[in-house]
Design a protein around this motif. Sequence first.
Motif, PDB file in Angstrom:
ATOM      1  N   ILE A 400       1.819   2.144  -4.272  1.00 40.94           N
ATOM      2  CA  ILE A 400       2.042   2.607  -2.898  1.00 40.94           C
ATOM      3  C   ILE A 400       0.781   2.417  -2.062  1.00 40.94           C
ATOM      4  CG2 ILE A 400       2.581   4.634  -1.499  1.00 40.94           C
ATOM      5  CD1 ILE A 400       4.199   5.684  -3.881  1.00 40.94           C
ATOM      6  N   VAL A 401      -0.372   2.748  -2.652  1.00 42.37           N
ATOM      7  CA  VAL A 401      -1.645   2.614  -1.929  1.00 42.37           C
ATOM      8  C   VAL A 401      -1.875   1.175  -1.485  1.00 42.37           C
ATOM      9  CG1 VAL A 401      -4.157   2.703  -2.179  1.00 42.37           C
ATOM     10  CG2 VAL A 401      -2.746   4.579  -3.046  1.00 42.37           C
ATOM     11  N   PHE A 402      -1.732   0.236  -2.414  1.00 39.02           N
ATOM     12  CA  PHE A 402      -2.076  -1.147  -2.091  1.00 39.02           C
ATOM     13  C   PHE A 402      -0.984  -1.848  -1.290  1.00 39.02           C
ATOM     14  CE2 PHE A 402      -4.842  -0.423  -5.865  1.00 39.02           C
ATOM     15  CZ  PHE A 402      -6.035  -0.482  -5.159  1.00 39.02           C
ATOM     16  N   LEU A 403       0.245  -1.391  -1.420  1.00 35.33           N
ATOM     17  CA  LEU A 403       1.297  -1.942  -0.570  1.00 35.33           C
ATOM     18  C   LEU A 403       1.077  -1.501   0.872  1.00 35.33           C
ATOM     19  CD1 LEU A 403       3.848  -3.645  -0.645  1.00 35.33           C
ATOM     20  CD2 LEU A 403       5.167  -1.563  -1.005  1.00 35.33           C
ATOM     21  N   GLY A 404       0.702  -0.233   1.051  1.00 35.60           N
ATOM     22  CA  GLY A 404       0.393   0.242   2.399  1.00 35.60           C
ATOM     23  C   GLY A 404      -0.802  -0.477   2.999  1.00 35.60           C
ATOM     24  N   LEU A 405      -1.819  -0.721   2.185  1.00 33.32           N
ATOM     25  CA  LEU A 405      -2.994  -1.437   2.668  1.00 33.32           C
ATOM     26  C   LEU A 405      -2.645  -2.891   2.996  1.00 33.32           C
ATOM     27  CD1 LEU A 405      -5.960  -1.635   3.321  1.00 33.32           C
ATOM     28  CD2 LEU A 405      -6.455  -1.869   0.872  1.00 33.32           C
ATOM     29  N   LEU A 406      -1.813  -3.521   2.176  1.00 35.25           N
ATOM     30  CA  LEU A 406      -1.366  -4.888   2.464  1.00 35.25           C
ATOM     31  C   LEU A 406      -0.679  -4.951   3.818  1.00 35.25           C
ATOM     32  CD1 LEU A 406      -0.636  -7.843   1.694  1.00 35.25           C
ATOM     33  CD2 LEU A 406       1.363  -6.911   0.498  1.00 35.25           C
ATOM     34  N   GLN A 407       0.229  -4.013   4.072  1.00 36.35           N
ATOM     35  CA  GLN A 407       0.946  -4.009   5.351  1.00 36.35           C
ATOM     36  C   GLN A 407      -0.012  -3.795   6.515  1.00 36.35           C
ATOM     37  OE1 GLN A 407       3.671  -0.857   4.402  1.00 36.35           O
ATOM     38  NE2 GLN A 407       5.112  -2.200   3.319  1.00 36.35           N
ATOM     39  N   ALA A 408      -1.016  -2.918   6.315  1.00 42.10           N
ATOM     40  CA  ALA A 408      -1.994  -2.663   7.379  1.00 42.10           C
ATOM     41  C   ALA A 408      -2.830  -3.905   7.666  1.00 42.10           C
ATOM     42  CB  ALA A 408      -2.891  -1.492   6.984  1.00 42.10           C
ATOM     43  N   VAL A 409      -3.260  -4.592   6.616  1.00 46.73           N
ATOM     44  CA  VAL A 409      -4.068  -5.801   6.802  1.00 46.73           C
ATOM     45  C   VAL A 409      -3.234  -6.910   7.435  1.00 46.73           C
ATOM     46  CG1 VAL A 409      -5.314  -7.631   5.583  1.00 46.73           C
ATOM     47  CG2 VAL A 409      -5.668  -5.242   4.941  1.00 46.73           C
TER      48      VAL A 409
END
Length: 693
Positions: A400-409
């Motif tokens: 969840i953390v890295f999927l959210g960060l991917l979407q933000a980037v």
Amino acid sequence: MKSDTVDLKLLFGKDVRYLVPLFQRPYVWNQVEHWEPLWSDVTPIVESYRTTPEDAAPHFLGAVVLDHVSTQVAELEARQVIDGQQRLTTLQILIAACRDVAQGRSFDKQARVLAKLTENDQDLIVESHHLLKVWPTNVDRASFEAVMAGRVKEADRNSPITRCYQYFTKTASQWLEEAEDDAEAALGALTSVLRSLLKVVVIDLERNDNAQVIFETLNARGTPLRASDLIKNLLFQRATDAGEPVEHLYETYWRELEEPRWRKEIRQGRLKRLRLDLFLSHYLTMRNGKEVSVPSLFDQFRTFTTSSWSESVEDLLKDLRKYAAVYDLFDNLSTDDPRGLFFYRLRTMQITTADPLLLYLFGLEDDGMASDSLDRVLRRLEDYLVRRMACRLTTKNYNIVFLGLLQAVQEDPTNADTVTERHLSALEGDSQLWPDDKAFRTALETGELYRALSRARLRIVLEALETASKTKYAETLLVLDKLTIEHLMPQAWQAHWPLPSDKHPLAAEKEREQRIHRLGNLTLVTERLNPKLSNGSWAAKRADILEHSALSLNRSVPPQWDEDAIDNRGGTLADVAISIWPGPSDGARQDIATYAEEPEEEPLRTEPISAEDLSLGLLRIPVEAAALFPADDGEVTVILRGMETSGSWQAGLAGDGDGFGALTLDPSLLGRLAEEDDSMIITGHAPNGVFVD
């Protein structure tokens, strides 16, 4: 041949008999390699189905090959199972186990629905054994009939079929207990998933097909059908339909993906996945911005090609090839390189959920993103992960953390470094927060890191502390992978390390035991020096260390080594670690007063117990569980399911890796306690030993 993808309600819902030929091998699937992965694939789909049924992706189980069997007019339709009998048998046992769990809780509707997938209509059968939809080889029939009828006591308890039924019954019961008041709804969702969201490819042979040749091809000369195989066939079939140059596309873009390194199996926790399948799941997660698991990979990839990708097959293959090269880079960077060091530490921490994000970031660099911006992102990712590792915070929400960060980037790719900093710093809650200096220092100074972390993970901390005199990502930074971890004050200190006389002996012993496994008492030495140091006095150990070690960690050890010295060195090393892996940016909301010292993790299981090991009373202990045992060989106290006994502990089995070991117990005692499972669980410390369940 005719092939079709069907769900289990279509495969097992009709009145039919699937007959396994006598010449095929008996049932051989096991818990670690087959039953656990199947259950771990099913339960996430059930949870997804309970939340949003329309978004629950089906799970592909592989292929079965069937041949027509001539039957009498009054008999049921029959098929001979040419390939896939292990899969069909396991599915029937899983369904029967869930049926019986439902029956045991008086959920009669679900039990009846599941029973229809295992039994034919009684009014249509000619002989009693025609009742079951799958009929195994003669070796397995007695046990299979017994467990399918819920009469497990009549089955051979040593049969893999019996053990399979017991595993799924126990696991499904435990899973249902966790649902508490929603047990009936959870079981209803499980029933729906079993019927409609588990799919297989059924290949039906036609009259002129040679069943024996096909069987040999699938089981001897061929390879298992994987998601990547299906994706390959999908892409090149569509290229053919579109008139694109198939041979050119294969040679240019796909051929390299069939080299041995892509067919290598990679361990993910307890599971093994094909490296190419892992890459494709990471690629699709990156492109979709939604998590894609390997079990649902083919279905989601097919949906992606029809609904999201509007360009040609060649463009898609070109894009795949670009990111495959990036994925290769992750495993081939030298640890002399700062990025290589990042991936060495990332892989040591066994973090793969960040790979879709990393694919995207490295792809951005190919498209012109500044290299220093990418390096800043990598540094902050490592800072976040190492701090959480040291604080023993859970990794289960990293997807969840890295999927959210991917979407933000993806929303602001030109500022990937500042987006990463801002996003990670703003995370809250034990499952996601970035520990601040206070939490990190507490973990480093007072945590029993030798017990809390695997040897490999603890080593990356000590390696970084050793090389911290240079710039964090200096070109001369080397991974000291030939060194081992040593306790300055030994674990077996009683012979040469008297307790301080100014305190009560029990209080002094407690204070000492609390410090033995702390960072301040740990260092790195060569494999040859480690046994020489052993449990000797500090004067002898210090002399050997100063004579043979040039490490900065070792050159400053003081003439006296006691609890105060451990605390002082721990504080100094914590200062260095805080500078190596900085915390979240200033002003970010941090709620770290109650960070989790004991995260939820998988039990520390022993390796599966083979028949030979059982006869010897031998338990093979993996790295993580071995951290609970003494560093040296010898007799240990074992609390074995509440009974105190003794065992012989052998640390570091030759050829089995750092920290691996073996515990030998009374074979008859172990045999009685290991009847229901093929492994045991190491649950914690006992006086001078361990608890084993």
